[in-house]
Design a protein around this motif. Sequence first.
Motif, PDB file in Angstrom:
ATOM      1  N   ARG A 151       0.616  -1.848  -0.303  1.00  0.00           N
ATOM      2  CA  ARG A 151      -0.118  -0.301   0.123  1.00  0.00           C
ATOM      3  C   ARG A 151       0.537   1.603  -0.195  1.00  0.00           C
ATOM      4  O   ARG A 151       2.183   1.515   0.618  1.00  0.00           O
ATOM      5  N   LYS A 152       0.414   2.367  -0.510  1.00  0.00           N
ATOM      6  CA  LYS A 152       1.355   3.648  -0.533  1.00  0.00           C
ATOM      7  C   LYS A 152       1.485   4.089   0.537  1.00  0.00           C
ATOM      8  O   LYS A 152       2.551   4.763   0.913  1.00  0.00           O
ATOM      9  N   GLN A 153       0.512   4.047   1.656  1.00  0.00           N
ATOM     10  CA  GLN A 153       0.597   4.139   2.960  1.00  0.00           C
ATOM     11  C   GLN A 153       2.161   3.751   3.245  1.00  0.00           C
ATOM     12  O   GLN A 153       3.040   4.572   4.333  1.00  0.00           O
TER      13      GLN A 153
ATOM     14  N   GLN B 240       4.117   2.230   1.752  1.00  0.00           N
ATOM     15  CA  GLN B 240       5.593   2.416   1.262  1.00  0.00           C
ATOM     16  C   GLN B 240       6.636   3.803   1.707  1.00  0.00           C
ATOM     17  O   GLN B 240       7.381   3.916   1.786  1.00  0.00           O
TER      18      GLN B 240
END
Length: 352
Positions: free
Chosen positions: A8-10, A12
């Motif tokens: 998930r972007k969060q 990363q």
Amino acid sequence: MSITLLARKQVQALTPYQSARRIGGQGHIWLNANEAAECGTYELDCTRLNRYPECQPPQVVNAYAAYAGVSPEQLLVTRGGDEGIELLIRTFCEPGQDNIVICSPTYGMYAISAETNGVGIIDVPLNAKRQPDVDAIIDKLDNTKLIFLCSPNNPTGDLVDSSDLCRLLDAARDRALVVVDEAYIEFCPEFSQARLLADYPQLVIIRTLSKAFGLAGLRCGFTLATPEVIGLLLKVIPPYPIPEPVAQIAAQALNEQGLALMHTRVAEINQLKHTLGEHLRAHPQVQDVFAANGNYLLVRFSQGAALFARMAKAGIILRDFANRPGLADCIRITIGTQTEMDAVLEVLQQEQ
């Protein structure tokens, strides 16, 4: 393609919480994690380890409820106070929509848990008196579900003012939950806000066995709230959060003998803290000793980095907070044994 890009972007973008163990260090005196110097002795019955444990072991729930002065229905046992924080965010905050409020400088896991779950963070810094800015928090209540207040605050040691807390609770009614983290409250129990639970259904209290009970390695914490809040958290908590050995040791820590040991430990730590504080205030390189309400002292030195390095060279590992807002040259010292406190003072005296 890097496997990282599947996350998930969060996640990363996330910088993990820098716990004392992650930061590490080389030394023989560890005063950087607010741990107790000893833990006591406990017995373990291994005959039930082949069975899954109770989700909420009654012997622990009932014992801590009696200790905290609440009903068993107002209590949830968790894997440390950190899981209670995480559960509250996952239960009450819509990712990408809701926010939490924190008051920096404060405990870092509130923000980390929010980031991990895609929840926004509104930082309303402590005011000049190192108290939550209640008026500013009230202005941020739109789309806010949780307000985290740490009392005693880690790392500054300050206590939340009860009248300000009640004003905030009144404003937050039917809008948000106010979470008071009392991980260190045993060192100043007369200032607990748990007495307000009966009047404010939007109040939540976080507790732990990690500090005064000397059981940081056990990972056992508690959430105190209305039965309605506890019921919602029980929908989210994993089915077997409390291992059988944890439940056994926690129950022993909460029996009459265990509570007596805790109170003795607290009295000893508070006395050592008082003595250390007196020496620090008399030291020419000390500019400020912050509030002494936990099992630690936050101290501002004239040259914090140099002091931190001298301690490390002597094998004494402390916690440097110089990179936190308003805490330049500040070092947090956990209260250890008499021998460990003497070692700290010896290094300080070398520079006089």
